[in-house]
Write an enzyme that holds these catalytic residues in place. Sequence first.
Site, PDB file in Angstrom:
ATOM      1  N   PRO A  61       0.816  -1.195   0.000  1.00  0.00           N
ATOM      2  CA  PRO A  61       0.000   0.000   0.000  1.00  0.00           C
ATOM      3  C   PRO A  61       0.860   1.259   0.000  1.00  0.00           C
ATOM      4  CG  PRO A  61      -0.402  -1.396   1.928  1.00  0.00           C
ATOM      5  CD  PRO A  61       0.609  -2.067   1.102  1.00  0.00           C
ATOM      6  N   GLU A  62       0.637   2.095  -0.969  1.00  0.00           N
ATOM      7  CA  GLU A  62       1.217   3.433  -0.947  1.00  0.00           C
ATOM      8  C   GLU A  62       0.117   4.370  -0.475  1.00  0.00           C
ATOM      9  OE1 GLU A  62       3.532   4.294  -4.497  1.00  0.00           O
ATOM     10  OE2 GLU A  62       3.781   2.157  -4.906  1.00  0.00           O
TER      11      GLU A  62
END
Length: 279
Positions: free
Chosen positions: A2-3
């Site tokens: 996840p960014e």
Amino acid sequence: MPELPEVETVMRGLRARLEGRRIVRAAINRPDLRWPFPEGLAARLTGAEVLGFRRRAKYILMRLSGGDSVLIHLGMSGRMNLSIGIPNAAITHEHMSIEVDDGWRMGFVDPRRFGSVDLVKTAEEDQHRLLAGMGPEPLDDAFSAAALNAALKGKRTPIKAALLDQRLVCGLGNIYVCEALFRSRISPVRLASTVVGARAARLVPAIKATLTEAIAAGGSSLRDYVQPDGELGYFQHAWKVYGREGEKCEVCPGEPGCTGIRRIVQSGRSTFYCGRVQR
DNA sequence: CAAGAATCCTGTCAGC
DNA sequence: TGCTGACAGGATTCTT
């Protein structure tokens, strides 16, 4: 992993389901992830009311009654599952879970265990050691071409590496850096200190637009990301360059001198870019 | 001080 | 099918 857009999406999903509820059960299923779970975490969670959520960089902060916040990082493979009625034993790599007073439960699943969980006083969230040195939020107005110019000044490293440095600007990861550089037509191997003027003026809005679109799409994912609303299907983003080695980029077809999207390795990470379009 | 490498860990996939 | 090696979204810590 996840960014920023994925973390934002997870945070919003948790907020929608858990905010205002009371935690009736909490379980910690192993001693540590990246670092040990904080002392007394389960006890601090149990009985607390979930007051609210926010995101800072790639961290989720869950505010509890009693003055504490839980600081969560999803690492590379972390995800949050929301469900009703699934017993703990049915889920592998679920290292922490809570159940709230309407029966919903949140499970933190992280096979690679690069994630982390800590407790911090709500009033001191931003002074936590993991957040204290964090750069500006890329979607804030404070992240401007002028601010970026100042941050890149004298940086003798490729712009790709500079944008991954969370002290410079936070929230970007390998995928969105590649995408934002393509969008702004800047070469990832260009020296950071030379990204000034028109290039810097293009880069900042490109970063903002890339992130904003991804958030609007409900976050994006690779193979093991699950939407926090508990839906099983997961969304696959259509990257323009990431993972597209050998393909023509969208502005190249028919153009002479196009060699297709290249994959190179910069400081140990894959970079995808078009050598004709990005300069 | 800054920049690059090594590191933590498991799962997946391509190739043989 | 089964094995092996490469690789994966991060970021700290260690080396140079």
